[in-house]
Scaffold this motif. Sequence first.
Motif, short mmCIF file in Angstrom:
data_model
loop_
_atom_site.label_atom_id
_atom_site.label_comp_id
_atom_site.label_asym_id
_atom_site.label_seq_id
_atom_site.Cartn_x
_atom_site.Cartn_y
_atom_site.Cartn_z
N GLU A 52 -8.41 -5.96 -64.36
CA GLU A 52 -7.54 -6.68 -63.43
C GLU A 52 -7.90 -6.36 -61.98
O GLU A 52 -7.99 -7.24 -61.12
N ILE A 53 -8.04 -5.07 -61.72
CA ILE A 53 -8.36 -4.65 -60.35
C ILE A 53 -9.65 -5.30 -59.88
O ILE A 53 -9.73 -5.86 -58.79
N ALA A 54 -10.66 -5.23 -60.74
CA ALA A 54 -11.96 -5.82 -60.38
C ALA A 54 -11.82 -7.31 -60.12
O ALA A 54 -12.33 -7.84 -59.13
N GLU A 64 -7.86 8.51 -54.34
CA GLU A 64 -8.39 8.27 -53.01
C GLU A 64 -7.53 7.25 -52.27
O GLU A 64 -7.35 7.33 -51.06
N LEU A 65 -6.98 6.33 -53.03
CA LEU A 65 -6.05 5.37 -52.45
C LEU A 65 -4.83 6.09 -51.87
O LEU A 65 -4.39 5.81 -50.75
N LEU A 66 -4.29 7.04 -52.61
CA LEU A 66 -3.15 7.81 -52.14
C LEU A 66 -3.48 8.56 -50.85
O LEU A 66 -2.74 8.52 -49.87
N ARG A 67 -4.60 9.24 -50.88
CA ARG A 67 -5.02 10.00 -49.70
C ARG A 67 -5.16 9.08 -48.49
O ARG A 67 -4.67 9.38 -47.40
N GLY A 118 -12.33 -9.50 -56.67
CA GLY A 118 -13.47 -10.41 -56.68
C GLY A 118 -14.78 -9.68 -56.83
O GLY A 118 -15.75 -9.94 -56.12
N VAL A 119 -14.82 -8.77 -57.78
CA VAL A 119 -15.94 -7.84 -57.91
C VAL A 119 -16.17 -7.59 -59.40
O VAL A 119 -15.26 -7.76 -60.20
N ALA A 120 -17.37 -7.23 -59.78
CA ALA A 120 -17.62 -6.95 -61.18
C ALA A 120 -17.10 -5.57 -61.56
O ALA A 120 -16.99 -4.67 -60.74
N LYS A 121 -16.75 -5.45 -62.84
CA LYS A 121 -16.19 -4.18 -63.30
C LYS A 121 -17.13 -3.01 -63.02
O LYS A 121 -16.70 -1.93 -62.62
N GLY A 122 -18.41 -3.27 -63.23
CA GLY A 122 -19.40 -2.22 -62.99
C GLY A 122 -19.34 -1.68 -61.57
O GLY A 122 -19.58 -0.49 -61.32
N GLN A 146 -12.68 -0.95 -49.74
CA GLN A 146 -11.46 -1.47 -49.12
C GLN A 146 -10.85 -2.60 -49.95
O GLN A 146 -9.65 -2.62 -50.20
N LYS A 147 -11.72 -3.50 -50.40
CA LYS A 147 -11.23 -4.59 -51.24
C LYS A 147 -10.59 -4.04 -52.52
O LYS A 147 -9.57 -4.55 -52.99
N LEU A 148 -11.21 -3.01 -53.07
CA LEU A 148 -10.67 -2.42 -54.30
C LEU A 148 -9.33 -1.74 -54.04
O LEU A 148 -8.41 -1.84 -54.85
N TYR A 149 -9.22 -1.07 -52.92
CA TYR A 149 -7.93 -0.45 -52.56
C TYR A 149 -6.85 -1.51 -52.50
O TYR A 149 -5.77 -1.36 -53.05
N GLU A 150 -7.15 -2.57 -51.79
CA GLU A 150 -6.14 -3.61 -51.61
C GLU A 150 -5.72 -4.25 -52.93
O GLU A 150 -4.55 -4.54 -53.16
N ALA A 151 -6.71 -4.48 -53.79
CA ALA A 151 -6.38 -5.05 -55.09
C ALA A 151 -5.55 -4.07 -55.91
O ALA A 151 -4.53 -4.43 -56.52
N ALA A 152 -5.97 -2.83 -55.92
CA ALA A 152 -5.31 -1.82 -56.75
C ALA A 152 -3.88 -1.56 -56.27
O ALA A 152 -2.96 -1.43 -57.08
N VAL A 153 -3.68 -1.53 -54.98
CA VAL A 153 -2.37 -1.14 -54.47
C VAL A 153 -1.28 -2.12 -54.88
O VAL A 153 -0.20 -1.72 -55.32
N THR A 154 -1.55 -3.39 -54.81
CA THR A 154 -0.50 -4.34 -55.19
C THR A 154 -0.29 -4.34 -56.70
O THR A 154 0.85 -4.35 -57.17
#
Lengths: 209, 209
Positions: free
Chosen positions: A41-43, A66-69, A47-51, A19-27
């Motif tokens: 950037e997304i990571a 998956e974000l689109l869906r 607030g998360v590691a790239k891995g 969920q956090k990744l979706y929110e970061a990616a969407v904006t």
Amino acid sequence: MESSNAASGGSTRREATRQKLYEAAVTLIAEQGFSATTVDEIAERAGVAKGTVYYNFASKSVLFEELLRHGVGLLTASLREAAERTARDGGTKVDALDAMVRAGLVFIDRYPSFTQLYVAELWRTNRTWQSTLMVVRQQAVAVVEGVLREGVENGEFSEEIDVALTASALVGMVLVAALDWKSFQPERSLDDVHSALSRLLQGRVSGRR
Amino acid sequence: MESSNAASGGSTRREATRQKLYEAAVTLIAEQGFSATTVDEIAERAGVAKGTVYYNFASKSVLFEELLRHGVGLLTASLREAAERTARDGGTKVDALDAMVRAGLVFIDRYPSFTQLYVAELWRTNRTWQSTLMVVRQQAVAVVEGVLREGVENGEFSEEIDVALTASALVGMVLVAALDWKSFQPERSLDDVHSALSRLLQGRVSGRR
DNA sequence: TTATTTGAACTGACTGGTCAGTGCAAAAAC
DNA sequence: GTTTTTGCACTGACCAGTCAGTTCAAATAA
């Protein structure tokens, strides 16, 4: 794989990270576009590691798909709910369309970035997620088409309307009006915008007061 | 410098090269987006060396910006011409709107890639060409707003309509309907699409035949 | 006509930097 | 003790932009 622990409906730790990744990616993607947005950037914004991104998603594209869906799923559910609620309350099909216009506005009000990103990708060709996009688009438009079709059947709408094209036009009307609202007059209220669109929808444009 | 040979109005070798680059860039960027399109691809499709791109344009972004200006200029001129022609022929403001809807459809029919790319960029933020986009958008929308305003003044439209928002909604209606037409039912005729939109515009949707 | 000059237009190999995706050992969460 | 996350170094592909050199077409000279 496909563990699906907890039938409660998605509150594992993993789900929270996604969920956090979706929110970061969407904006980020709404602002810059898919290709111009880096995984780093997304990571960082999430607030998360790239891995972790790659632990949760197979690739950048898959994350986006998956974000689109996910997003269009929310919209479709909301439109469907609006149509059904109106029908239950004994409203006309015009009432249903109006309720769906409002539902669309509420959605765009809440998720402007998603809407923006969706519009930017929808008519592109030659992209890997094209088929995904096609499917979810059809799910959403089908709800509008359904109401129009029922309206034709019960005589509320003319038999001569072109269901598919009219549905597109209505979606476009709400989409563009709402995006312009958010971009250029964000201080206006949703009710205000909704009433202007209602007037247009019901043909109360021509003629004096 | 600024040689400007031949006052004939733009048939130098340079101009021809720029035109080829525009044409190559517009389709590639419509398909893939700005960032995903490489300068090498543009040069290759235009049948020109990469260096030539940089001889003619300061950067990839500048090429894109001038492309935007060029394209929206064509659209604006076309809309304005439609409105003026209708006025000259003594048509009503609804006639003028209808003529502009058709002009929009003709434009999108002829330049679908440009339209697609324009829509994809319009609501983005944080991009270098944002201000350019804003200016050209306003030029085009202003034509529609002008007709609506005149219609309110002469009593043809209700005083209660919201000019800016209604203009956005009308643009959106045509834009989305036309893009869907081109993407999903390209075999349909322009007249066909136009008449469906006319019906919607004139509120001839509700009510039996 | 034919040869020479000139500058604008064009070429494409090259550079310096960026970024998606990997690998993995150790820590944290559950 | 299993799953998830972290941190970070690394790789290989890719790409915007540069630049020294080449071609072209038109003007001028012979």
